[in-house]
Design a protein around this motif. Structure first.
Motif, PDB file in Angstrom:
ATOM      1  N   LYS A 113    -103.800  24.002 110.278  1.00 53.94           N
ATOM      2  CA  LYS A 113    -102.878  23.737 111.632  1.00 53.94           C
ATOM      3  C   LYS A 113    -101.931  24.645 111.842  1.00 53.94           C
ATOM      4  O   LYS A 113    -101.805  25.303 112.748  1.00 53.94           O
ATOM      5  CB  LYS A 113    -102.213  22.250 111.555  1.00 53.94           C
ATOM      6  CG  LYS A 113    -101.447  22.016 112.526  1.00 53.94           C
ATOM      7  CD  LYS A 113    -100.712  20.483 112.595  1.00 53.94           C
ATOM      8  CE  LYS A 113     -99.910  20.309 113.732  1.00 53.94           C
ATOM      9  NZ  LYS A 113     -99.242  19.050 113.484  1.00 53.94           N
ATOM     10  N   SER A 114    -101.347  24.982 110.748  1.00 48.50           N
ATOM     11  CA  SER A 114    -100.204  26.151 110.778  1.00 48.50           C
ATOM     12  C   SER A 114     -99.932  26.483 109.500  1.00 48.50           C
ATOM     13  O   SER A 114    -100.175  26.069 108.337  1.00 48.50           O
ATOM     14  CB  SER A 114     -99.006  25.369 111.386  1.00 48.50           C
ATOM     15  OG  SER A 114     -98.697  24.422 110.540  1.00 48.50           O
ATOM     16  N   ASN A 115     -99.038  27.591 109.440  1.00 51.13           N
ATOM     17  CA  ASN A 115     -98.365  28.364 108.096  1.00 51.13           C
ATOM     18  C   ASN A 115     -96.906  28.086 108.340  1.00 51.13           C
ATOM     19  O   ASN A 115     -96.435  28.532 109.519  1.00 51.13           O
ATOM     20  CB  ASN A 115     -98.991  29.618 108.109  1.00 51.13           C
ATOM     21  CG  ASN A 115    -100.177  29.949 107.657  1.00 51.13           C
ATOM     22  OD1 ASN A 115    -100.595  29.501 106.622  1.00 51.13           O
ATOM     23  ND2 ASN A 115    -101.032  30.432 108.454  1.00 51.13           N
ATOM     24  N   HIS A 116     -96.150  27.662 107.264  1.00 52.74           N
ATOM     25  CA  HIS A 116     -94.644  27.744 107.449  1.00 52.74           C
ATOM     26  C   HIS A 116     -94.099  28.942 106.547  1.00 52.74           C
ATOM     27  O   HIS A 116     -94.490  29.320 105.490  1.00 52.74           O
ATOM     28  CB  HIS A 116     -94.223  26.627 106.521  1.00 52.74           C
ATOM     29  CG  HIS A 116     -92.666  26.588 106.462  1.00 52.74           C
ATOM     30  ND1 HIS A 116     -91.975  26.245 107.624  1.00 52.74           N
ATOM     31  CD2 HIS A 116     -91.786  27.027 105.387  1.00 52.74           C
ATOM     32  CE1 HIS A 116     -90.477  26.417 107.366  1.00 52.74           C
ATOM     33  NE2 HIS A 116     -90.272  26.742 106.021  1.00 52.74           N
ATOM     34  N   PHE A 117     -93.249  29.669 106.960  1.00 55.30           N
ATOM     35  CA  PHE A 117     -92.847  31.010 106.446  1.00 55.30           C
ATOM     36  C   PHE A 117     -91.174  30.807 106.237  1.00 55.30           C
ATOM     37  O   PHE A 117     -90.472  30.281 106.926  1.00 55.30           O
ATOM     38  CB  PHE A 117     -92.998  32.277 107.349  1.00 55.30           C
ATOM     39  CG  PHE A 117     -94.242  32.560 108.104  1.00 55.30           C
ATOM     40  CD1 PHE A 117     -95.021  33.346 106.971  1.00 55.30           C
ATOM     41  CD2 PHE A 117     -94.881  31.960 108.912  1.00 55.30           C
ATOM     42  CE1 PHE A 117     -96.524  33.878 107.468  1.00 55.30           C
ATOM     43  CE2 PHE A 117     -96.269  32.089 109.300  1.00 55.30           C
ATOM     44  CZ  PHE A 117     -97.074  32.996 108.328  1.00 55.30           C
ATOM     45  N   ASP A 118     -90.869  31.387 105.166  1.00 51.90           N
ATOM     46  CA  ASP A 118     -89.388  31.507 104.520  1.00 51.90           C
ATOM     47  C   ASP A 118     -89.255  32.868 104.434  1.00 51.90           C
ATOM     48  O   ASP A 118     -89.576  33.578 103.277  1.00 51.90           O
ATOM     49  CB  ASP A 118     -89.242  30.619 103.349  1.00 51.90           C
ATOM     50  CG  ASP A 118     -88.985  29.000 103.917  1.00 51.90           C
ATOM     51  OD1 ASP A 118     -88.317  28.691 104.679  1.00 51.90           O
ATOM     52  OD2 ASP A 118     -89.799  28.366 103.076  1.00 51.90           O
ATOM     53  N   ILE A 119     -88.590  33.745 105.377  1.00 50.19           N
ATOM     54  CA  ILE A 119     -88.700  34.922 105.072  1.00 50.19           C
ATOM     55  C   ILE A 119     -87.095  35.493 104.756  1.00 50.19           C
ATOM     56  O   ILE A 119     -86.063  35.493 105.793  1.00 50.19           O
ATOM     57  CB  ILE A 119     -89.252  35.929 106.344  1.00 50.19           C
ATOM     58  CG1 ILE A 119     -90.670  35.449 106.404  1.00 50.19           C
ATOM     59  CG2 ILE A 119     -88.944  37.473 105.959  1.00 50.19           C
ATOM     60  CD1 ILE A 119     -91.305  35.937 107.458  1.00 50.19           C
ATOM     61  N   LEU A 120     -86.824  36.194 103.632  1.00 48.46           N
ATOM     62  CA  LEU A 120     -85.421  36.859 103.791  1.00 48.46           C
ATOM     63  C   LEU A 120     -85.452  38.418 103.819  1.00 48.46           C
ATOM     64  O   LEU A 120     -86.133  39.025 103.291  1.00 48.46           O
ATOM     65  CB  LEU A 120     -85.103  36.773 102.013  1.00 48.46           C
ATOM     66  CG  LEU A 120     -83.594  37.053 101.591  1.00 48.46           C
ATOM     67  CD1 LEU A 120     -82.550  36.410 102.400  1.00 48.46           C
ATOM     68  CD2 LEU A 120     -83.394  37.254 100.329  1.00 48.46           C
ATOM     69  N   LEU A 121     -84.695  38.880 104.816  1.00 47.78           N
ATOM     70  CA  LEU A 121     -84.363  39.880 105.372  1.00 47.78           C
ATOM     71  C   LEU A 121     -83.266  40.566 104.570  1.00 47.78           C
ATOM     72  O   LEU A 121     -82.014  39.721 104.718  1.00 47.78           O
ATOM     73  CB  LEU A 121     -84.179  40.165 106.889  1.00 47.78           C
ATOM     74  CG  LEU A 121     -85.549  39.792 107.667  1.00 47.78           C
ATOM     75  CD1 LEU A 121     -85.074  39.766 109.308  1.00 47.78           C
ATOM     76  CD2 LEU A 121     -86.748  40.651 107.146  1.00 47.78           C
ATOM     77  N   ARG A 122     -83.044  41.754 103.829  1.00 46.09           N
ATOM     78  CA  ARG A 122     -82.142  42.005 103.260  1.00 46.09           C
ATOM     79  C   ARG A 122     -81.184  43.341 103.655  1.00 46.09           C
ATOM     80  O   ARG A 122     -82.144  44.098 104.598  1.00 46.09           O
ATOM     81  CB  ARG A 122     -82.424  42.539 101.900  1.00 46.09           C
ATOM     82  CG  ARG A 122     -82.970  41.566 100.853  1.00 46.09           C
ATOM     83  CD  ARG A 122     -83.536  41.967  99.469  1.00 46.09           C
ATOM     84  NE  ARG A 122     -84.055  40.777  98.802  1.00 46.09           N
ATOM     85  CZ  ARG A 122     -83.438  39.868  97.933  1.00 46.09           C
ATOM     86  NH1 ARG A 122     -81.972  40.185  97.748  1.00 46.09           N
ATOM     87  NH2 ARG A 122     -83.923  38.915  96.992  1.00 46.09           N
ATOM     88  N   ASP A 123     -80.205  43.271 103.409  1.00 46.83           N
ATOM     89  CA  ASP A 123     -78.961  44.448 103.968  1.00 46.83           C
ATOM     90  C   ASP A 123     -79.220  44.775 105.591  1.00 46.83           C
ATOM     91  O   ASP A 123     -79.743  45.970 105.915  1.00 46.83           O
ATOM     92  CB  ASP A 123     -79.536  45.626 103.152  1.00 46.83           C
ATOM     93  CG  ASP A 123     -79.300  45.579 101.657  1.00 46.83           C
ATOM     94  OD1 ASP A 123     -78.332  44.639 101.306  1.00 46.83           O
ATOM     95  OD2 ASP A 123     -79.887  46.010 100.825  1.00 46.83           O
ATOM     96  N   ILE A 124     -79.365  43.900 106.374  1.00 47.51           N
ATOM     97  CA  ILE A 124     -79.153  43.957 107.879  1.00 47.51           C
ATOM     98  C   ILE A 124     -78.267  44.684 108.186  1.00 47.51           C
ATOM     99  O   ILE A 124     -76.965  44.612 107.925  1.00 47.51           O
ATOM    100  CB  ILE A 124     -79.292  42.646 108.562  1.00 47.51           C
ATOM    101  CG1 ILE A 124     -80.582  41.824 108.083  1.00 47.51           C
ATOM    102  CG2 ILE A 124     -79.354  42.947 109.883  1.00 47.51           C
ATOM    103  CD1 ILE A 124     -80.797  40.328 108.652  1.00 47.51           C
ATOM    104  N   THR A 125     -78.429  45.859 109.161  1.00 45.46           N
ATOM    105  CA  THR A 125     -77.329  46.736 109.422  1.00 45.46           C
ATOM    106  C   THR A 125     -76.494  45.915 110.691  1.00 45.46           C
ATOM    107  O   THR A 125     -75.220  46.470 110.687  1.00 45.46           O
ATOM    108  CB  THR A 125     -77.809  48.006 110.120  1.00 45.46           C
ATOM    109  OG1 THR A 125     -78.953  47.799 110.990  1.00 45.46           O
ATOM    110  CG2 THR A 125     -78.659  48.713 108.848  1.00 45.46           C
ATOM    111  N   ASP A 126     -76.901  45.133 111.349  1.00 41.68           N
ATOM    112  CA  ASP A 126     -76.037  44.504 112.348  1.00 41.68           C
ATOM    113  C   ASP A 126     -76.625  43.049 112.531  1.00 41.68           C
ATOM    114  O   ASP A 126     -77.664  42.686 113.305  1.00 41.68           O
ATOM    115  CB  ASP A 126     -76.518  45.227 113.777  1.00 41.68           C
ATOM    116  CG  ASP A 126     -75.298  44.663 114.702  1.00 41.68           C
ATOM    117  OD1 ASP A 126     -74.985  43.451 114.703  1.00 41.68           O
ATOM    118  OD2 ASP A 126     -75.378  45.449 115.815  1.00 41.68           O
TER     119      ASP A 126
END
Length: 365
Positions: free
Chosen positions: A151-164
């Protein structure tokens, strides 16, 4: 199409009889954005735990039958490697192992597998697992797990050191309201687009005996044509504008229809009951008419060799929504990092969501 030729000496060493023009580094940077190219950049997939995906089957297991279903948590392994481990563990053929979709290697993926086994055979799972493979739960079911049966996929995504961070949150707020282009992600095209190189070789008469590579070539070429249509609609500012001659697809379905644009169509689009579609090329006529037919035909004809290859390989004309609306999109700010969570229907790409909110270096898994 933007592309460059790689070093001939390097690429022809392994394939000395293959023309150099079939070794290209493909660029996909020309594909347009719905919300404008993000100003912020971030680190992506620094560690496996930065990209966590969990499959949602969308149906209940029967608890009986000749297929043992296993929810496996894999770390830094691709799906094929887990299939090979399970085949060896159970003493089964590789074709007896089922899965619903391929998952990134550079991730933690909670993925379902099925193993065909006699209904009366007892299964000892106490020793199943390695440092990178953990069994979460299991049950029996009457049918083998097939590709796409999710049916679907669940995502947990960590983006590091975002400039803004502020700009990124602003982009996410736009995504909640308007969605993102339903591009096939760069994973589909392989490292530097090499699956498209295989498509070129195959469409120019080379006999590709490896079924896996052959499948990658067909899928990549078909997906590229689709992405080109989406890109062109964005460039012409008709991505969210329905045109007489468009073909509409029902939300959450493969069913599509054509109808002149009226107030009802516009309202259904606003409510996400239906979406504008683009072609997944194969045998059969385009369903579109007028301006949209001309647009789709022009782009498909730019890849006439691929068209013929897809037809000869028996693929049929299908449609796919050009708009992707991530469900349950939320985020948490952690200093200069951002944890983003959302659900996507099967066949959709998390990286197509991320590219609209932050600039990152694409990982190839």
């Amino acid at each position: 199409m933007t592309e460059t030729t790689t070093n001939k000496a390097q690429t022809t060493a392994e394939e000395p009889n293959t023309p150099a023009e079939f070794f290209k580094d493909w660029s996909f940077e020309h594909w347009a954005y719905l919300h404008g190219k993000p100003k912020a950049s971030a680190k992506f997939k620094t560690y496996p735990e930065d990209f966590v995906v969990t499959e949602n089957l969308g149906f209940d297991l029967t608890g009986e039958g000749e297929n043992v279903f296993l929810l496996i948590e894999k770390t830094q392994l691709n799906t094929q490697q887990v299939c090979e481990y399970l085949a060896k563990f159970f003493g089964r053929r590789l074709r007896d192992i089922g899965y619903a979709g391929l998952k990134d290697k550079q991730s933690i993926s909670r993925q379902w597998f099925s193993v065909q086994m006699n209904v009366k055979q007892d299964v000892d799972l106490s020793t199943l697992g390695t440092e990178n493979i953990k069994l979460i739960e299991h049950s029996r079911h009457i049918k083998k797990l097939k590709v796409g049966a999710l049916k679907s996929n669940h995502f947990d995504i960590l983006l590091r050191d975002i400039t803004d961070v502020i700009d990124t949150i602003g982009q996410l707020e736009k995504i909640i309201k308007q969605g993102v282009p339903n591009y096939f992600g760069l994973q589909r095209f392989g490292f530097k687009g090499n699956n498209l190189n295989w498509a070129d070789r195959m469409s120019n008469g080379e006999d590709i005996k490896n079924k896996k590579i052959k499948g990658f070539a067909l899928s990549a070429s078909r997906s590229y044509i689709f992405n080109q249509v989406v890109n062109e609609r964005l460039k012409q500012n008709i991505f969210t504008t329905p045109i007489n001659g468009d073909v509409f697809i029902l939300n959450g379905s493969n069913s599509f229809f054509s109808q002149d644009v009226d107030d009802e169509i516009k309202q259904r689009l606003l409510e996400n009951d239906i979406h504008i579609s683009a072609p997944l090329f194969g045998k059969g006529e385009f369903e579109t008419k007028g301006q949209i037919l001309e647009l789709e035909t022009k782009i498909a004809n730019e890849h006439a060799n691929w068209q013929q290859m897809l037809i000869e390989q028996g693929l049929k004309q299908e449609r796919r929504s050009i708009l992707l609306n991530p469900e349950n999109l939320t985020w948490q700010v952690k200093g200069n990092d951002l944890l983003i969570s959302f659900d996507l229907a099967t066949g959709c790409f998390a990286t197509s969501v991320l590219r609209e909110c932050v600039d990152f270096i694409q990982e190839y898994s």
